[in-house]
Design an enzyme around this catalytic site. Structure first.
Site, PDB file in Angstrom:
ATOM      1  N   GLU A 177      -9.432  -9.768  -8.050  1.00  0.00           N
ATOM      2  CA  GLU A 177      -8.472  -8.675  -7.887  1.00  0.00           C
ATOM      3  C   GLU A 177      -7.378  -8.732  -8.952  1.00  0.00           C
ATOM      4  O   GLU A 177      -6.956  -7.684  -9.464  1.00  0.00           O
ATOM      5  CB  GLU A 177      -7.899  -8.711  -6.467  1.00  0.00           C
ATOM      6  CG  GLU A 177      -8.965  -8.305  -5.442  1.00  0.00           C
ATOM      7  CD  GLU A 177      -8.647  -8.677  -4.006  1.00  0.00           C
ATOM      8  OE1 GLU A 177      -7.519  -9.117  -3.719  1.00  0.00           O
ATOM      9  OE2 GLU A 177      -9.555  -8.535  -3.158  1.00  0.00           O
TER      10      GLU A 177
ATOM     11  N   HIS B 177      -1.840  -5.355   1.313  1.00  0.00           N
ATOM     12  CA  HIS B 177      -3.106  -6.069   1.058  1.00  0.00           C
ATOM     13  C   HIS B 177      -2.804  -7.458   0.513  1.00  0.00           C
ATOM     14  O   HIS B 177      -1.874  -7.625  -0.270  1.00  0.00           O
ATOM     15  CB  HIS B 177      -3.937  -5.314   0.012  1.00  0.00           C
ATOM     16  CG  HIS B 177      -5.055  -6.144  -0.536  1.00  0.00           C
ATOM     17  ND1 HIS B 177      -6.242  -6.303   0.133  1.00  0.00           N
ATOM     18  CD2 HIS B 177      -5.147  -6.914  -1.669  1.00  0.00           C
ATOM     19  CE1 HIS B 177      -7.028  -7.116  -0.555  1.00  0.00           C
ATOM     20  NE2 HIS B 177      -6.390  -7.503  -1.656  1.00  0.00           N
TER      21      HIS B 177
ATOM     22  N   LYS C 118       0.832  -1.205   0.000  1.00  0.00           N
ATOM     23  CA  LYS C 118       0.000   0.000   0.000  1.00  0.00           C
ATOM     24  C   LYS C 118       0.875   1.267   0.000  1.00  0.00           C
ATOM     25  O   LYS C 118       2.099   1.178   0.205  1.00  0.00           O
ATOM     26  CB  LYS C 118      -0.928  -0.036   1.216  1.00  0.00           C
ATOM     27  CG  LYS C 118      -1.945  -1.177   1.167  1.00  0.00           C
ATOM     28  CD  LYS C 118      -2.832  -1.189   2.404  1.00  0.00           C
ATOM     29  CE  LYS C 118      -3.874  -2.277   2.345  1.00  0.00           C
ATOM     30  NZ  LYS C 118      -4.754  -2.290   3.547  1.00  0.00           N
TER      31      LYS C 118
ATOM     32  N   ASN D  81      -1.942  -0.193   7.143  1.00  0.00           N
ATOM     33  CA  ASN D  81      -1.361  -1.482   7.549  1.00  0.00           C
ATOM     34  C   ASN D  81      -0.496  -2.112   6.469  1.00  0.00           C
ATOM     35  O   ASN D  81      -0.393  -3.320   6.350  1.00  0.00           O
ATOM     36  CB  ASN D  81      -2.458  -2.437   8.040  1.00  0.00           C
ATOM     37  CG  ASN D  81      -3.514  -2.709   6.976  1.00  0.00           C
ATOM     38  OD1 ASN D  81      -3.404  -2.226   5.850  1.00  0.00           O
ATOM     39  ND2 ASN D  81      -4.511  -3.505   7.322  1.00  0.00           N
TER      40      ASN D  81
ATOM     41  N   TYR E 232     -12.572  -2.306  -2.987  1.00  0.00           N
ATOM     42  CA  TYR E 232     -13.067  -2.387  -1.605  1.00  0.00           C
ATOM     43  C   TYR E 232     -14.597  -2.275  -1.527  1.00  0.00           C
ATOM     44  O   TYR E 232     -15.122  -1.850  -0.500  1.00  0.00           O
ATOM     45  CB  TYR E 232     -12.401  -1.300  -0.758  1.00  0.00           C
ATOM     46  CG  TYR E 232     -10.955  -1.610  -0.426  1.00  0.00           C
ATOM     47  CD1 TYR E 232     -10.618  -2.714   0.350  1.00  0.00           C
ATOM     48  CD2 TYR E 232      -9.919  -0.794  -0.875  1.00  0.00           C
ATOM     49  CE1 TYR E 232      -9.292  -3.009   0.661  1.00  0.00           C
ATOM     50  CE2 TYR E 232      -8.581  -1.079  -0.567  1.00  0.00           C
ATOM     51  CZ  TYR E 232      -8.284  -2.190   0.206  1.00  0.00           C
ATOM     52  OH  TYR E 232      -6.972  -2.485   0.518  1.00  0.00           O
TER      53      TYR E 232
HETATM   54  P1  IDP Z   1      -7.799  -7.225   5.081  1.00  0.00           P
HETATM   55  O1  IDP Z   1      -7.076  -6.096   4.397  1.00  0.00           O
HETATM   56  O2  IDP Z   1      -6.940  -7.848   6.162  1.00  0.00           O
HETATM   57  O3  IDP Z   1      -8.370  -8.249   4.117  1.00  0.00           O
HETATM   58  P2  IDP Z   1     -10.472  -6.014   5.386  1.00  0.00           P
HETATM   59  O4  IDP Z   1     -11.422  -6.250   6.522  1.00  0.00           O
HETATM   60  O5  IDP Z   1     -10.858  -6.521   4.031  1.00  0.00           O
HETATM   61  O6  IDP Z   1      -9.051  -6.601   5.864  1.00  0.00           O
HETATM   62  O7  IDP Z   1     -10.224  -4.455   5.340  1.00  0.00           O
HETATM   63  C1  IDP Z   1      -9.615  -3.871   4.225  1.00  0.00           C
HETATM   64  C2  IDP Z   1      -8.761  -2.723   4.654  1.00  0.00           C
HETATM   65  O8  IDP Z   1      -9.589  -1.700   5.210  1.00  0.00           O
HETATM   66  C3  IDP Z   1      -7.757  -3.029   5.772  1.00  0.00           C
HETATM   67  O9  IDP Z   1      -6.586  -3.679   5.311  1.00  0.00           O
HETATM   68  C4  IDP Z   1      -7.480  -1.637   6.317  1.00  0.00           C
HETATM   69  O10 IDP Z   1      -6.557  -0.941   5.478  1.00  0.00           O
HETATM   70  C5  IDP Z   1      -8.845  -0.960   6.183  1.00  0.00           C
HETATM   71  N1  IDP Z   1      -9.551  -0.981   7.458  1.00  0.00           N
HETATM   72  C6  IDP Z   1     -10.134  -2.046   8.062  1.00  0.00           C
HETATM   73  N2  IDP Z   1     -10.689  -1.689   9.225  1.00  0.00           N
HETATM   74  C7  IDP Z   1     -10.446  -0.362   9.363  1.00  0.00           C
HETATM   75  C8  IDP Z   1     -10.784   0.610  10.383  1.00  0.00           C
HETATM   76  O11 IDP Z   1     -11.420   0.323  11.409  1.00  0.00           O
HETATM   77  N3  IDP Z   1     -10.354   1.894  10.160  1.00  0.00           N
HETATM   78  C9  IDP Z   1      -9.660   2.262   9.034  1.00  0.00           C
HETATM   79  N4  IDP Z   1      -9.332   1.379   8.076  1.00  0.00           N
HETATM   80  C10 IDP Z   1      -9.720   0.094   8.237  1.00  0.00           C
END
Ligand code: IDP
Length: 132
Positions: free
Chosen positions: A126, A115, A9, A112, A49
């Site tokens: 994807e 992805h 990212k 984080n 997303y």
């Molecule tokens: P993943 O990336 O581990 O598959 P997902 O639940 O699909 O997890 O969420 C996608 C992305 O959305 C996460 O990697 C993160 O960047 C963002 N995200 C998830 N929860 C939050 C939140 O509570 N606040 C801000 N961003 C979030």
């Protein structure tokens, strides 16, 4: 052999972590079968997303993921989706164990680092979104 989609990212790219992240997948035994540095427009970000569209952080997520270049990869290996998710670690870096990418390099769920597709079907989808 299975394929999965993994993307460093904008925070990971700007922090200079592409090389270290790619090395982890190579060391695990994945083959990199396609890769590119690219920048998402809002349409691609919202499509990627779309399952999170109703979440309160959706706007923040789209702003973040379009804020700078990303490094997108197609990785191939045995049980690629599951093995890549193991290397990546839990979505929230606070829950991600040391030794995983998010456990070692991130502190905040909103940035984080990386992805990885969470199912075979989403990997196919994807890969189609980013490499066509
Ligand atoms: P993943 O990336 O581990 O598959 P997902 O639940 O699909 O997890 O969420 C996608 C992305 O959305 C996460 O990697 C993160 O960047 C963002 N995200 C998830 N929860 C939050 C939140 O509570 N606040 C801000 N961003 C979030």
């Amino acid at each position: 052999m299975e394929k999965t989609f993994v993307m460093v990212k904008p925070d990971g790219v700007s922090r200079g972590l592409i090389g270290r992240i790619v090395a982890r997948f190579e060391e695990k035994g994945f083959a990199i079968v396609d890769a590119k540095l690219t920048q998402l427009d809002r349409q691609l970000a919202e499509s990627h997303y779309e399952h999170l569209h109703s979440k309160p952080f959706f706007g923040e997520l789209v702003d973040f993921i379009t804020s700078g270049p990303v490094f997108a990869m197609v990785l191939e290996g045995k049980d690629a989706v599951q093995n890549a998710r193991s290397i990546i670690g839990a979505t929230n870096p606070t829950d991600a164990i040391a030794g995983t990418i998010r456990g070692d390099y991130a502190t905040d769920v909103a940035s984080n680092i990386i992805h990885g597709s969470d199912s075979y079907e989403n990997a196919e989808r994807e890969i189609g979104l980013y490499f066509h």
